[in-house]
Design a protein around this motif. Structure first.
Motif, PDB file in Angstrom:
ATOM      1  N   UNK A  30       0.839  -1.185   0.000  1.00 44.44           N
ATOM      2  CA  UNK A  30       0.000   0.000   0.000  1.00 44.44           C
ATOM      3  C   UNK A  30       0.882   1.247   0.000  1.00 44.44           C
ATOM      4  N   UNK A  31       0.633   2.122  -0.976  1.00 46.49           N
ATOM      5  CA  UNK A  31       1.369   3.381  -1.096  1.00 46.49           C
ATOM      6  C   UNK A  31       0.368   4.518  -1.269  1.00 46.49           C
ATOM      7  N   UNK A  32       0.691   5.660  -0.682  1.00 43.44           N
ATOM      8  CA  UNK A  32      -0.175   6.825  -0.849  1.00 43.44           C
ATOM      9  C   UNK A  32       0.111   7.479  -2.193  1.00 43.44           C
ATOM     10  N   UNK A  33      -0.832   8.283  -2.633  1.00 37.44           N
ATOM     11  CA  UNK A  33      -0.652   9.052  -3.860  1.00 37.44           C
ATOM     12  C   UNK A  33       0.589   9.935  -3.730  1.00 37.44           C
TER      13      UNK A  33
ATOM     14  N   UNK B 151       0.003   3.545 -16.208  1.00 31.67           N
ATOM     15  CA  UNK B 151      -0.652   2.737 -15.183  1.00 31.67           C
ATOM     16  C   UNK B 151      -0.844   1.346 -15.774  1.00 31.67           C
ATOM     17  N   UNK B 152      -0.396   0.334 -15.063  1.00 30.39           N
ATOM     18  CA  UNK B 152      -0.549  -1.036 -15.539  1.00 30.39           C
ATOM     19  C   UNK B 152      -0.782  -1.930 -14.339  1.00 30.39           C
ATOM     20  N   UNK B 153      -0.633  -3.209 -14.531  1.00 27.23           N
ATOM     21  CA  UNK B 153      -0.874  -4.066 -13.383  1.00 27.23           C
ATOM     22  C   UNK B 153      -0.668  -5.522 -13.675  1.00 27.23           C
ATOM     23  N   UNK B 154      -1.608  -6.145 -13.006  1.00 31.28           N
ATOM     24  CA  UNK B 154      -2.928  -5.929 -12.490  1.00 31.28           C
ATOM     25  C   UNK B 154      -3.780  -5.095 -13.453  1.00 31.28           C
TER      26      UNK B 154
ATOM     27  N   UNK C  36      -6.639   5.647  -8.318  1.00 31.93           N
ATOM     28  CA  UNK C  36      -5.899   6.016  -9.526  1.00 31.93           C
ATOM     29  C   UNK C  36      -6.385   7.348 -10.092  1.00 31.93           C
ATOM     30  N   UNK C  37      -7.654   7.684  -9.887  1.00 28.40           N
ATOM     31  CA  UNK C  37      -8.144   8.998 -10.295  1.00 28.40           C
ATOM     32  C   UNK C  37      -7.416  10.088  -9.524  1.00 28.40           C
ATOM     33  N   UNK C  38      -7.261   9.893  -8.234  1.00 32.52           N
ATOM     34  CA  UNK C  38      -6.535  10.879  -7.426  1.00 32.52           C
ATOM     35  C   UNK C  38      -5.084  11.000  -7.872  1.00 32.52           C
ATOM     36  N   UNK C  39      -4.456   9.874  -8.203  1.00 33.51           N
ATOM     37  CA  UNK C  39      -3.082   9.905  -8.696  1.00 33.51           C
ATOM     38  C   UNK C  39      -3.016  10.626 -10.040  1.00 33.51           C
TER      39      UNK C  39
END
Length: 191
Positions: free
Chosen positions: A71-74, A91-94, A103-106
């Motif tokens: 878990x990481x903060x923006x 943005x990738x992943x997952x 991800x919207x906030x990021x």
């Protein structure tokens, strides 16, 4: 698992401080700096954990379980992003759409604090994302979406920035404005 059930996998944690500031966290598998395979030019790739698509032949199956991430903060992620003034962001992943609110906030932070473009990979198709308000909000900040599940039978290693022939490179902002899918084409500088 269908798009209707993917919100079950949303993993956004908010901590409310005295000032009622909400700090979004994202389950991150890895951050790769100066990669050149996840979009044009050098990029900072944010690989999140969490994906129920479980595509046969997936290049990143360890990302399926959201608990495999950290878990990481923006704000923590932004420190890495802004440390390289030249690299854009992927943005990738997952699948980032499983954590669309965070991800919207990021993405908002990236667009308000830098001039970087954002690419996003998802196993969902663009049209399905348009039915989910939290995904639409993320799309408003994305420049290019690589959509669709990886289909091993359609694997093609000669494709630009994608793995199977069903996947599309979508110019998100043009698509939202024109209310139809507009494909992204590379700017190769030839006139």
């Amino acid at each position: 698992m269908g798009i209707s059930s993917f919100f079950f996998y949303q993993h956004v944690v908010c901590f409310f401080y005295v000032l009622k500031r909400c700090v979004m966290e994202i389950s991150i598998l890895n951050i790769i700096e100066e990669t050149s395979v996840d979009g044009p030019g050098f990029r900072t790739a944010i690989y999140c954990a969490g994906c129920s698509h479980q595509c046969e032949g997936c290049h990143n199956p360890q990302s399926w379980n959201i608990n495999h991430g950290t878990m990481m903060t923006v704000d923590e992620i932004m420190k890495t992003i802004v440390s390289d003034p030249f690299a854009n962001v992927t943005f990738s992943g997952g699948d980032p759409m499983f954590q669309s609110e965070a991800f919207t906030e990021l993405a908002k932070a990236i667009k308000t604090q830098t001039k970087k473009d954002i690419w996003c990979y998802t196993g969902f198709v663009f049209e399905a994302l348009l039915t989910r308000p939290s995904c639409v909000e993320l799309l408003r900040w994305i420049d290019v979406l690589v959509d669709g599940r990886f289909i091993n039978a359609q694997r093609n290693t000669s494709l630009l920035f994608r793995g199977s022939e069903n996947q599309r490179l979508i110019n998100v902002q043009a698509s939202l404005k024109q209310n139809k899918v507009v494909l992204w084409t590379p700017d190769i500088g030839i006139e």
